[in-house]
Motif scaffolding. Structure first.
Motif, PDB file in Angstrom:
ATOM      1  N   ASP A   1      -5.155  -0.185   6.072  1.00  0.00           N
ATOM      2  CA  ASP A   1      -4.743  -1.120   5.034  1.00  0.00           C
ATOM      3  C   ASP A   1      -4.023  -2.319   5.642  1.00  0.00           C
ATOM      4  OD1 ASP A   1      -5.724   0.816   3.328  1.00  0.00           O
ATOM      5  OD2 ASP A   1      -3.752   1.567   2.740  1.00  0.00           O
ATOM      6  N   LEU A   2      -3.079  -2.038   6.539  1.00  0.00           N
ATOM      7  CA  LEU A   2      -2.293  -3.095   7.171  1.00  0.00           C
ATOM      8  C   LEU A   2      -3.206  -4.085   7.901  1.00  0.00           C
ATOM      9  CD1 LEU A   2       0.933  -2.452   9.259  1.00  0.00           C
ATOM     10  CD2 LEU A   2      -0.861  -3.949  10.114  1.00  0.00           C
TER      11      LEU A   2
ATOM     12  N   PRO B   1       1.329  -7.435   4.666  1.00  0.00           N
ATOM     13  CA  PRO B   1       1.302  -6.038   4.209  1.00  0.00           C
ATOM     14  C   PRO B   1       2.681  -5.413   4.101  1.00  0.00           C
ATOM     15  CG  PRO B   1       0.763  -6.150   6.546  1.00  0.00           C
ATOM     16  CD  PRO B   1       1.029  -7.567   6.099  1.00  0.00           C
TER      17      PRO B   1
ATOM     18  N   THR C   1       4.058  -1.463   3.649  1.00  0.00           N
ATOM     19  CA  THR C   1       3.494  -0.124   3.785  1.00  0.00           C
ATOM     20  C   THR C   1       4.501   0.936   3.364  1.00  0.00           C
ATOM     21  OG1 THR C   1       4.162  -0.094   6.121  1.00  0.00           O
ATOM     22  CG2 THR C   1       1.924  -0.815   5.624  1.00  0.00           C
TER      23      THR C   1
ATOM     24  N   THR D   1       0.832  -1.195   0.000  1.00  0.00           N
ATOM     25  CA  THR D   1       0.000   0.000   0.000  1.00  0.00           C
ATOM     26  C   THR D   1       0.867   1.245   0.000  1.00  0.00           C
ATOM     27  OG1 THR D   1      -1.717   1.249   1.174  1.00  0.00           O
ATOM     28  CG2 THR D   1      -0.198  -0.012   2.536  1.00  0.00           C
TER      29      THR D   1
ATOM     30  N   SER E   1      -8.740  -1.958   0.285  1.00  0.00           N
ATOM     31  CA  SER E   1      -7.721  -2.897   0.727  1.00  0.00           C
ATOM     32  C   SER E   1      -8.225  -4.330   0.673  1.00  0.00           C
ATOM     33  CB  SER E   1      -7.268  -2.560   2.146  1.00  0.00           C
ATOM     34  OG  SER E   1      -6.630  -1.315   2.187  1.00  0.00           O
TER      35      SER E   1
ATOM     36  N   PHE F   1      -5.289  -6.142   5.247  1.00  0.00           N
ATOM     37  CA  PHE F   1      -4.475  -7.155   4.570  1.00  0.00           C
ATOM     38  C   PHE F   1      -4.216  -8.341   5.496  1.00  0.00           C
ATOM     39  CE2 PHE F   1      -2.216  -3.530   2.067  1.00  0.00           C
ATOM     40  CZ  PHE F   1      -3.306  -3.414   1.219  1.00  0.00           C
TER      41      PHE F   1
ATOM     42  N   ALA G   1      -6.570  -7.381  -1.344  1.00  0.00           N
ATOM     43  CA  ALA G   1      -6.231  -8.653  -0.711  1.00  0.00           C
ATOM     44  C   ALA G   1      -6.877  -9.820  -1.454  1.00  0.00           C
ATOM     45  CB  ALA G   1      -6.677  -8.644   0.749  1.00  0.00           C
TER      46      ALA G   1
END
Length: 293
Positions: free
Chosen positions: A30-31, A41, A43, A15, A225, A34, A229
């Protein structure tokens, strides 16, 4: 004794996003998404923000060379199965990200056009929107705007934004080079939230979801996200979009309000559901001596 078999390496997703210290949106969202969906993830920080669950107070864009260097160091080390782009921070960052992802044309790219916070704090200039349309959309597999973002992406000189239907917005965005557009209906005045997926041929699917009370910090990040994934895990695009919506709705439904602003989606709702179920089962028929363990 037989040696342990090698562990399967999870799909890796990268991301490009701003840091949200509240953990509600941005690269933290996002982390969490995922990881919750079984991916590893990566980042790349594009901006540092001062924000809480109510809104964004300030934003500092990371130097574009640092953005590119973060990404390239990781990409030389690990194969990436999908890219996700959120808050970019500056025109220079858009150019740097576009150059990086252009070296990986076969990797799906999911673009979440973050133009403003949930409170309405402006996070993107018109120059940044123009750069996004010119440099990122032609490389994008799927873009996930809400209705207001879709109208802003589709707008050009001489067009009255009030006259732009969402169908026309999607058509224009696809014409800019994007393969698919998922327009979300959270900002529309409708009883249910209707999300519509468009492709070159028009509407591909339309999904209706119960409108939940309150407002959520990071719902768009979570959806984009989750799509990334799912694509990284091998789903085809329509299934990835449908399953990502279901995951996002459940995360929102299980959301919580830790501060004085918006709710935060619970991206690990399934883990807490499992814990609750285990506790209920344990309380129903405690095993002998269980309290001593």
């Amino acid at each position: 004794m037989q040696p342990d078999s090698p562990r399967r390496v999870p799909a890796v997703v990268m991301t490009f996003a701003g840091s949200d210290p509240s953990g509600g949106a941005g690269l933290q969202a996002d982390l969490l998404t995922f990881a919750s969906m079984g991916c590893h993830p990566l980042t790349v920080v594009t901006a540092i923000t001062v924000q809480d669950t109510a809104g964004v107070e300030d934003l500092f864009a990371i130097d574009s060379d640092w953005v590119a260097d973060q990404a390239r160091a990781l990409l030389e080390d690990m194969p990436v199965a999908a890219f996700k782009i959120g808050l970019v921070g500056s025109v220079e960052n858009i150019a740097a990200i576009a150059e990086v992802v252009s070296d990986y044309p076969d990797v799906p790219l999911i673009l979440d056009p973050v133009f403003a916070s949930g409170r309405g704090d402006e996070l993107t200039t018109e120059d940044m929107v123009a750069a996004m349309k010119e440099l990122l959309l032609p490389q994008t597999t799927i873009v996930t705007p809400n209705a207001m973002e879709a109208r802003r992406l589709a707008l050009d000189e001489g067009t009255d934004p009030e006259e732009l239907t969402l169908v026309e917005c999607a058509r224009r965005i696809v014409r800019l080079g994007c393969e698919f557009v998922l327009v979300t209906g959270t900002h529309e005045n409708t009883p249910a939230v209707v999300n519509t997926l468009y492709g070159e041929s028009g509407v591909l699917r339309s999904d209706s979801w119960q409108r939940l009370p309150g407002s959520y910090h990071g719902s768009g990040c979570t959806l984009a996200s989750a799509i990334a994934a799912n694509l990284a895990n091998g789903l085809d695009l329509e299934d990835a979009v449908r399953d990502a919506q279901d995951y996002t709705w459940q995360a929102l439904s299980a959301g919580f309000r830790p501060g004085m602003g918006q709710h935060i989606p619970d991206r690990l709702f399934w883990a807490r559901d499992a814990e609750t179920g285990a506790e209920a089962e344990g309380n129903a028929e405690p095993a002998p001596g269980a309290a001593d363990r």
